[in-house]
Design a protein around this motif. Sequence first.
Motif, PDB file in Angstrom:
ATOM      1  N   PHE A  78       6.683   4.570   3.789  1.00 14.36           N
ATOM      2  CA  PHE A  78       5.958   3.398   4.157  1.00 14.36           C
ATOM      3  C   PHE A  78       4.477   3.744   4.081  1.00 14.36           C
ATOM      4  CE2 PHE A  78       4.111   1.113   7.797  1.00 14.36           C
ATOM      5  CZ  PHE A  78       4.073  -0.218   7.393  1.00 14.36           C
ATOM      6  N   LEU A  81       3.762   2.770   0.442  1.00 18.26           N
ATOM      7  CA  LEU A  81       3.701   1.284   0.248  1.00 18.26           C
ATOM      8  C   LEU A  81       2.483   0.545   0.777  1.00 18.26           C
ATOM      9  CD1 LEU A  81       5.922  -1.035  -0.574  1.00 18.26           C
ATOM     10  CD2 LEU A  81       6.533  -1.256   1.727  1.00 18.26           C
ATOM     11  N   GLN A  82       2.156   1.059   2.005  1.00 18.54           N
ATOM     12  CA  GLN A  82       0.975   0.288   2.555  1.00 18.54           C
ATOM     13  C   GLN A  82      -0.241   0.678   1.421  1.00 18.54           C
ATOM     14  OE1 GLN A  82       0.681   2.293   6.628  1.00 18.54           O
ATOM     15  NE2 GLN A  82       0.664   0.155   7.215  1.00 18.54           N
ATOM     16  N   TYR A  85      -1.712  -1.815  -0.619  1.00 20.39           N
ATOM     17  CA  TYR A  85      -2.456  -3.047  -0.611  1.00 20.39           C
ATOM     18  C   TYR A  85      -3.854  -2.778  -1.116  1.00 20.39           C
ATOM     19  CZ  TYR A  85       0.812  -5.300   2.644  1.00 20.39           C
ATOM     20  OH  TYR A  85       1.796  -5.819   3.275  1.00 20.39           O
ATOM     21  N   ARG A 157       7.028  -6.746   0.402  1.00 20.84           N
ATOM     22  CA  ARG A 157       6.294  -5.876   0.958  1.00 20.84           C
ATOM     23  C   ARG A 157       5.804  -6.171   2.151  1.00 20.84           C
ATOM     24  NH1 ARG A 157       0.775  -5.103  -2.025  1.00 20.84           N
ATOM     25  NH2 ARG A 157       0.532  -6.899  -0.907  1.00 20.84           N
ATOM     26  N   ASP A 158       5.104  -7.446   2.266  1.00 22.37           N
ATOM     27  CA  ASP A 158       4.507  -8.062   3.273  1.00 22.37           C
ATOM     28  C   ASP A 158       5.317  -7.914   4.404  1.00 22.37           C
ATOM     29  OD1 ASP A 158       2.218  -7.931   1.562  1.00 22.37           O
ATOM     30  OD2 ASP A 158       2.182 -10.230   1.326  1.00 22.37           O
ATOM     31  N   ASN A 161       5.996  -4.776   5.825  1.00 17.67           N
ATOM     32  CA  ASN A 161       4.770  -4.151   6.587  1.00 17.67           C
ATOM     33  C   ASN A 161       4.743  -4.783   7.919  1.00 17.67           C
ATOM     34  OD1 ASN A 161       2.197  -2.795   6.635  1.00 17.67           O
ATOM     35  ND2 ASN A 161       1.481  -4.879   6.671  1.00 17.67           N
ATOM     36  N   GLN A 165       5.057  -2.769  11.496  1.00 11.96           N
ATOM     37  CA  GLN A 165       4.084  -2.776  12.564  1.00 11.96           C
ATOM     38  C   GLN A 165       4.723  -2.975  14.091  1.00 11.96           C
ATOM     39  OE1 GLN A 165       1.053  -1.881  11.840  1.00 11.96           O
ATOM     40  NE2 GLN A 165       1.438  -1.691   9.753  1.00 11.96           N
ATOM     41  N   TYR A 171       7.111   5.072  11.895  1.00 13.57           N
ATOM     42  CA  TYR A 171       6.111   5.460  10.993  1.00 13.57           C
ATOM     43  C   TYR A 171       5.016   6.514  11.401  1.00 13.57           C
ATOM     44  CZ  TYR A 171       3.087   1.755  12.314  1.00 13.57           C
ATOM     45  OH  TYR A 171       2.409   0.788  13.066  1.00 13.57           O
TER      46      TYR A 171
END
Length: 172
Positions: A78, A81-82, A85, A157-158, A161, A165, A171
């Motif tokens: 993760f 992946l972040q 951005y 992806r968004d 994410n 959160q 995570y």
Amino acid sequence: MINARTRRALGVSALVAALASLLLSCSGGPDATSSERPSPTSDVSRTAPPSPSRTTGEPPAPATTEPARSVEKVRDVFARLQATYNDGCTTQGNCEYFLGRVLDELTSLDAAMKADPQGPAHFKEPLAWIAELRSELGGDSSFENLKKHQALLTGTRDKINAWMQGHPEDYR
């Protein structure tokens, strides 16, 4: 009488013979077959299946299984992946890299979520979004296909994410 040139040639020949002798002794000798010699890249944890008994003709016993490859933790994938951005489709070469990277990280996240101790049911929504993306891509990870599905790729992806959160325990 031997001249200097001949002495050098004999010295090189002796050196080559000595090295060849060392190599043969390290590889199991001149009669060893390539299958008997250990491969320089062989994994020590692997075991070869035993050969059939030559006296009984019985089939070999089952080979031991290799340990399963460890899958990365969800939090580690993760985080990568972040990090996507901070990148994007600024140029064609970078766009190809970026879209491929997002797909790779989503694929790794899929594997990590399925292997997580909480089980795939805990990650039901993200796994469904990744499955939908995979279905839309139809197994085609070419740049042209990724570019065509760019909105779905970054949208997946968004959504993941945002979901993560809301699940900080996954995570942190």
